[in-house]
Design an enzyme around this catalytic site. Structure first.
Site, PDB file in Angstrom:
ATOM      1  N   HIS A   1      22.086  61.097  21.564  1.00 54.37           N
ATOM      2  CA  HIS A   1      21.531  60.066  20.694  1.00 54.37           C
ATOM      3  C   HIS A   1      20.304  60.585  19.948  1.00 54.37           C
ATOM      4  CE1 HIS A   1      20.668  55.943  19.375  1.00 54.37           C
ATOM      5  NE2 HIS A   1      19.402  56.265  19.569  1.00 54.37           N
TER       6      HIS A   1
ATOM      7  N   CYS B   1      10.371  51.506  11.056  1.00 55.14           N
ATOM      8  CA  CYS B   1      10.728  50.136  10.715  1.00 55.14           C
ATOM      9  C   CYS B   1      12.172  49.813  11.108  1.00 55.14           C
ATOM     10  CB  CYS B   1      10.490  49.851   9.242  1.00 55.14           C
ATOM     11  SG  CYS B   1      11.135  51.107   8.172  1.00 55.14           S
TER      12      CYS B   1
ATOM     13  N   GLY C   1       8.740  44.901 -18.135  1.00 59.79           N
ATOM     14  CA  GLY C   1       8.890  43.855 -17.128  1.00 59.79           C
ATOM     15  C   GLY C   1       8.201  44.309 -15.860  1.00 59.79           C
TER      16      GLY C   1
END
Lengths: 276, 424
Positions: free
Chosen positions: B100, B52, B190
């Site tokens: 990289h 993502c 909650g």
């Protein structure tokens, strides 16, 4: 010849134990896993050497070497070391070894400062009960010392968690749960042995002096210690005493152990005093 | 002989906004894009990573420049034109590409530096590529090296040990209290999104029972179903507090809903088992004084953020150490690659030497009629030895470190000197 070996053995015990705690401390700061394996091996060697040293003293003296200050403290260090090693075989508690190895080393230092002379055994102590009673008691102290170390670690870790300021100890110490379980295990083992020590002691007293219990200072303090641990164990079983209270209690009760071991001898005297 | 070019093209969270990343052609699975890549000319080996936060293509190709354009086009599909995507795309060649890749694997290029998911994603992506036989000797070696670099970074630095998001921080704290989260019970007060996220993390780390208490039971039921849990009303709160271990509170209530005095008597029934309260509501739901109770630990959203901040500083220090490891490993790999480029030349040279020695032996041996088989052997051996000793120094020169940087030029000269035919 044997006494020279004996002399060398103690010095090497001291040296190896120093190296073990030094490596453990370096590991504590750097957290390099390899160091831990090394430290553990050195501590094991130290434990073996301690065993050999005690055996060699036994061979020279002809009785269980646990009657002088030097011998008792060495025995104490031995029981701490082996209680940890046996314990470690079943549970692994992060960085516990650092605390234990330092404690064992301090004890050996104290032993080193005491006289290493062989004293003739007092007639009252010439009995098979000596190794049983004193040995079991000191082994109890070994486990209780582990509970003490665990208690200190618990308080350090709990303080970090409560204050929400995470410093040096937070990542290095194990979880509160692990420390609490450690406390519980050591306490159970230590308390059982302590009880056995007191029982064997009183049987021996009956044989030697005719009464089971005669309020010798050491006996009184052992009883106080025993009660402190009994309260803690009772509270844990009934209302689930744990955490900070249990940790504090282990520390306080261990101070009582130390006082029984030294304070009584030097301040109060009595039949349990070491040969001076 | 031009050596292979390793190319790495991609976009990541640093300079490409989510809207653009979403549009990329590769968002669905690995199978199709890998097949599509097979159609591009000049690719020897290729591999594709899509998470993502990043999409990256790593290839080994014969002709770098032409392939670069095609790959960029492939990456963006029809979504963006070349001038549009220029500013997003990064393209690394050879050493830079290796570096990289190692940075990514070691989680130094992640949004949350030091998070551990990326390695798993990398491995999965590699599994797809290798299953489809898209990778060859170079990428296989390179990716395996990337995995081991990540492992080295993880074991030699503390980079992975610090929590750097609120949820991670909460998990880390819970682990310091409970040891492990296995079979721990979670109560959500909650049923908001934050609570859901926290619960997801807790369950992901082993927590078992999830109980949801909410003002409207319907929403509670929905959320409970997601975690196979139970829903209860807010009036059953105290009952639940005796059973659970971790409480995440996130109601929209204007004031405090749980006071110290409410929890204190419960501890006896809990046999003092620790309670961990996480208050992520603003304004706060839980009485700050709860933290003073024995065996009760309360963290609100600010406390958790502090943990995160603290860990960030710690982690930055570790990141420097980690980059040094990556630099070192990238350099080593470069060395291996350069060695790979000269291997065919060395083989060719040796072949040539052996061929010459064989030829000369075939010419000479028939003329020496009185040789015993043993002597014959010796002569053969001598011929071989002369060749290999003669070639020894040139080969050492070719392999020597100081020439690796200009290996292409060197290999060319070498080939002309020894007249080795240009072959692939």
């Amino acid at each position: 010849m044997l006494s020279e070996i004996n002399y060398l053995l103690f010095n090497s015990v001291l040296a190896v134990s120093f190296v073990a705690s030094a490596v453990y401390l370096v590991f504590f700061f750097s957290q390099k896993e390899k160091l831990r394996t090394v430290a553990r091996m050195i501590l094991l060697v130290s434990g073996i050497l301690q065993t050999l040293y005690i055996l060699s003293r036994y061979l020279i003296a002809g009785y269980t070497p646990i009657t002088s200050q030097h011998e008792a403290v060495t025995f104490f260090a031995w029981s701490v070391t082996w209680a940890y090693l046996s314990f470690h075989w079943r549970y692994s508690v992060r960085n516990f070894g650092t605390f234990v190895s330092v404690l064992a080393f301090i004890m050996l230092l104290i032993a080193a400062s005491a006289s290493r002379e062989f004293e003739p055994l007092a007639p009252a102590l010439q009995s098979l009960w000596l190794p049983v009673h004193a040995g079991v008691s000191v082994m109890a102290y070994g486990f209780l010392a582990l509970a003490f170390c665990g208690g200190i670690m618990y308080l350090l870790q709990e303080r970090e968690l409560k204050s929400k300021k995470f410093g040096f100890f937070f990542t290095r110490l194990p979880s509160l749960d692990a420390l609490d379980q450690l406390n519980s295990h050591c306490l159970t083992a230590g308390f059982t042995l302590l009880t056995l020590g007191i029982i064997t002691g009183s049987i021996w007293a009956r044989q030697a002096w005719g009464t089971y219990w005669h309020w010798d200072p050491k006996e009184t303090w052992s009883l106080i210690t025993w009660f402190l641990y009994a309260i803690q164990l009772h509270q844990r079983v009934t209302v689930g005493w744990r955490g900070k209270k249990a940790a504090l209690m282990s520390i306080v009760a261990f101070c009582s152990v130390l006082f029984t071991l030294w304070g009584v001898t030097f301040l109060l005297g009595g039949v349990h005093s070491y040969a001076q | 002989m031009p050596s292979e070019t390793i190319l790495l093209l991609g976009v990541n969270h640093k300079n490409t906004p989510l809207e653009v990343r979403e549009k990329l052609a590769l968002s669905s699975g690995y199978e199709e894009p890998l097949q599509a890549l097979a159609g591009i000319d000049g690719l020897r080996e290729y591999y594709l990573l899509s998470t993502c936060n990043r999409v990256e293509i790593l290839v080994s190709a014969r002709d770098g420049e032409a392939v670069e354009k095609e790959l960029a086009g492939f990456l963006f599909g029809d979504a963006l034109s070349p001038d549009q995507y220029e500013k997003y795309l990064y393209c690394h060649r050879n050493e830079e590409a290796i570096h990289h890749l190692f940075m990514v694997a070691a989680s130094l290029d992640s949004m949350i530096v030091g998070e551990s998911q990326i390695l798993g994603q990398l491995k999965e992506a590699y599994r797809w590529s290798s299953d489809k036989k898209c990778t060859g000797p170079i990428l296989n070696k390179l990716l395996h090296k990337a995995f081991s670099v990540a492992k080295r970074v993880r074991s030699e630095t503390l980079i992975g040990s610090s929590a750097v998001s609120i949820s991670y921080a909460a998990i880390e704290l819970a682990k310091k209290i409970f040891g492990s989260l296995d079979n721990k019970k979670v109560l959500l007060i909650g049923a908001g999104e934050m609570a859901e996220l926290a619960a997801e993390h807790l369950v992901g780390n082993g927590a078992k029972d999830v109980v949801v208490a909410n003002r409207t039971l319907e929403r509670a039921l929905d959320l409970a179903k997601r975690f196979n849990g139970r829903a209860v009303g807010l009036d059953e709160l105290f009952e639940q507090l005796e059973q659970v271990d971790i409480i995440v509170s996130s109601t929209g209530a204007p004031g405090i809903i749980l006071h110290k005095e409410d929890v204190k008597p419960l501890m006896r029934n809990r046999r003092n088992k620790p309670l961990f309260f996480i208050d992520i509501a603003v304004p706060r739901d839980l009485d700050p004084a709860l933290n003073d109770l024995d065996n009760v630990y309360l963290y609100d959203i600010d406390d958790l953020s502090n943990v995160v901040e603290m860990n960030k500083a710690e982690r930055d220090k570790e990141a420097v150490k980690a980059s040094r490891i990556v630099d070192e490993e990238a350099l080593k790999f470069k060395g291996w690659l350069a060695g790979l480029a000269i291997t065919p030349t060395i083989t060719a040279l040796r072949d040539k030497g052996n061929k010459i020695s064989r030829m000369e032996l075939e010419r000479t041996l028939p003329r020496l009629k009185n040789l015993t088989p043993k002597e014959r052997k010796s002569v053969e051996k001598m011929a071989g030895a002369i060749v290999s000793r003669l070639l020894h120094d040139p080969v050492i020169f070719l392999k020597s470190e100081n020439c690796k940087d200009q290996s292409e030029l060197k290999v060319d000269i070498f080939r002309s000197v020894f007249d080795l035919e240009k072959k692939e």
